[in-house]
Design a protein around this motif. Structure first.
Motif, mmCIF file in Angstrom:
data_model
loop_
_atom_site.group_PDB
_atom_site.id
_atom_site.type_symbol
_atom_site.label_atom_id
_atom_site.label_comp_id
_atom_site.label_asym_id
_atom_site.label_seq_id
_atom_site.Cartn_x
_atom_site.Cartn_y
_atom_site.Cartn_z
ATOM 1 N N UNK A 57 0.813 13.225 8.759
ATOM 2 C CA UNK A 57 1.362 14.468 8.241
ATOM 3 C C UNK A 57 1.726 14.293 6.779
ATOM 4 N N UNK A 58 0.787 13.771 6.001
ATOM 5 C CA UNK A 58 1.070 13.353 4.614
ATOM 6 C C UNK A 58 1.348 14.516 3.687
ATOM 7 N N UNK A 62 3.848 13.483 -1.098
ATOM 8 C CA UNK A 62 5.172 13.065 -1.562
ATOM 9 C C UNK A 62 5.563 11.721 -0.976
ATOM 10 N N UNK A 63 5.267 11.505 0.296
ATOM 11 C CA UNK A 63 5.563 10.208 0.911
ATOM 12 C C UNK A 63 4.640 9.132 0.369
ATOM 13 N N UNK A 75 -3.301 5.677 3.551
ATOM 14 C CA UNK A 75 -4.250 6.700 3.976
ATOM 15 C C UNK A 75 -3.443 7.792 4.663
ATOM 16 N N UNK A 76 -3.710 9.053 4.315
ATOM 17 C CA UNK A 76 -2.927 10.148 4.858
ATOM 18 C C UNK A 76 -3.748 11.129 5.680
ATOM 19 N N UNK A 116 2.847 2.423 9.992
ATOM 20 C CA UNK A 116 2.648 3.863 9.873
ATOM 21 C C UNK A 116 3.997 4.551 9.700
ATOM 22 N N UNK A 117 4.004 5.622 8.908
ATOM 23 C CA UNK A 117 5.208 6.424 8.728
ATOM 24 C C UNK A 117 4.860 7.902 8.881
ATOM 25 N N UNK A 118 5.865 8.698 9.094
ATOM 26 C CA UNK A 118 5.692 10.149 9.130
ATOM 27 C C UNK A 118 7.035 10.784 8.794
#
Length: 275
Positions: A57-58, A62-63, A75-76, A116-118
């Motif tokens: 959910x890039x 901004x992230x 990678x988004x 991974x982040x979100x």
């Protein structure tokens, strides 16, 4: 106040106007950056080498910008073409692709990412905008494919806004079914504005310990884990007295910020039968 998820599918909500507004609002940018920095901190990546991180959910990047500033590659994925168009206009260094997280992230090869982040995306998977969208199946597809594309013992940090304890429990349950260890962590649980919920997961690390949350007591605020659900539902409920079980459940609800009745000598007592 209505939630954005209740207004329709994210690809329609985040149209060109909303995407521009989201990326130009200084307050939103500041909050997004703060949560991205916190998510990166919770990943606890090695400091001596850059990592390849998946941003779920890039949006407009901004992230990803925070990841770049910390020396990482990314990678988004996002379902909004308008958001991705802005990310391309901003000439972000990360690669972005149009993808529905509810269909999974099976386009990546196994063991590809170091983490991974979100930020503010996961709750969208819990909404059904048509009869074909099943939150149970969408969450399970998301977590199973995410587990596959991560390296062994990699971590995942997903910040989101649950609309109820039941929704939070559903998300953790589906993540655990996919093989992840971990649970929910709440920063500043007693603050209305600063409170943030993070789902912190580990891919295959059976010794994984939840990190410490930010708050007055600087203690871990893990409000729900799958293992806790198993203990309450299958073991402890039988092993402990009715009153003990009720007290434990009420304590968990307080940690979720819910209002519950005060404890008393009558707590857990069965009501008398009606005549």
């Amino acid at each position: 106040m209505p939630r954005p998820e209740d207004s329709g599918p994210p690809e329609l909500f985040y149209d060109a106007n909303e995407a521009n507004k989201y990326t130009s609002n200084t307050r939103i940018i500041e909050i997004q950056q703060q949560m991205s920095e916190r998510a990166l901190e919770l990943l606890a990546l090695p400091c001596d080498s850059p990592a390849l991180i998946l941003d779920l959910g890039c949006g407009s990047g901004l992230s990803g910008e925070v990841l770049e500033e910390n020396g990482h590659f990314w990678v988004g994925c996002d379902i909004s073409q308008s958001m991705l168009d802005i990310a391309l206009e901003r000439e972000m260094e990360g690669d972005v692709l149009l993808s529905d997280l509810g269909q999974g992230v099976g386009m990546f090869r196994p063991g590809m990412f170091d983490g991974a982040i979100s930020v503010s995306a996961l709750q969208w998977l819990c909404n059904s905008n048509s009869s074909k969208e099943n939150p149970f199946k969408r969450l399970f597809a998301f977590f199973t494919t995410l587990y596959s594309c991560l390296k062994r013992n990699a971590k995942v940090v997903l910040q989101f806004y649950p609309d109820s304890p039941q929704q939070a429990e559903l998300i953790v349950r589906q993540a655990t079914r996919a093989g992840f260890n971990g649970g929910l962590m709440v920063d500043f649980p007693n603050s209305t504005k600063a409170k943030k919920v993070y789902l912190v997961l580990s891919c295959g690390d059976m010794t994984f310990q939840m990190p410490r949350a930010l708050g007055e007591n600087d203690g871990t605020q893990c409000v729900y884990t799958a293992n806790e659900r198993v203990r309450l539902g299958r073991v402890d409920k039988k092993a402990m007295s009715r009153k003990q079980w009720v007290l434990k459940k009420k304590d968990r609800m307080r940690k979720l910020g819910k209002q519950v009745a005060n404890d008393s000598k009558y707590t857990g007592r069965k009501r008398s039968k009606k005549f």
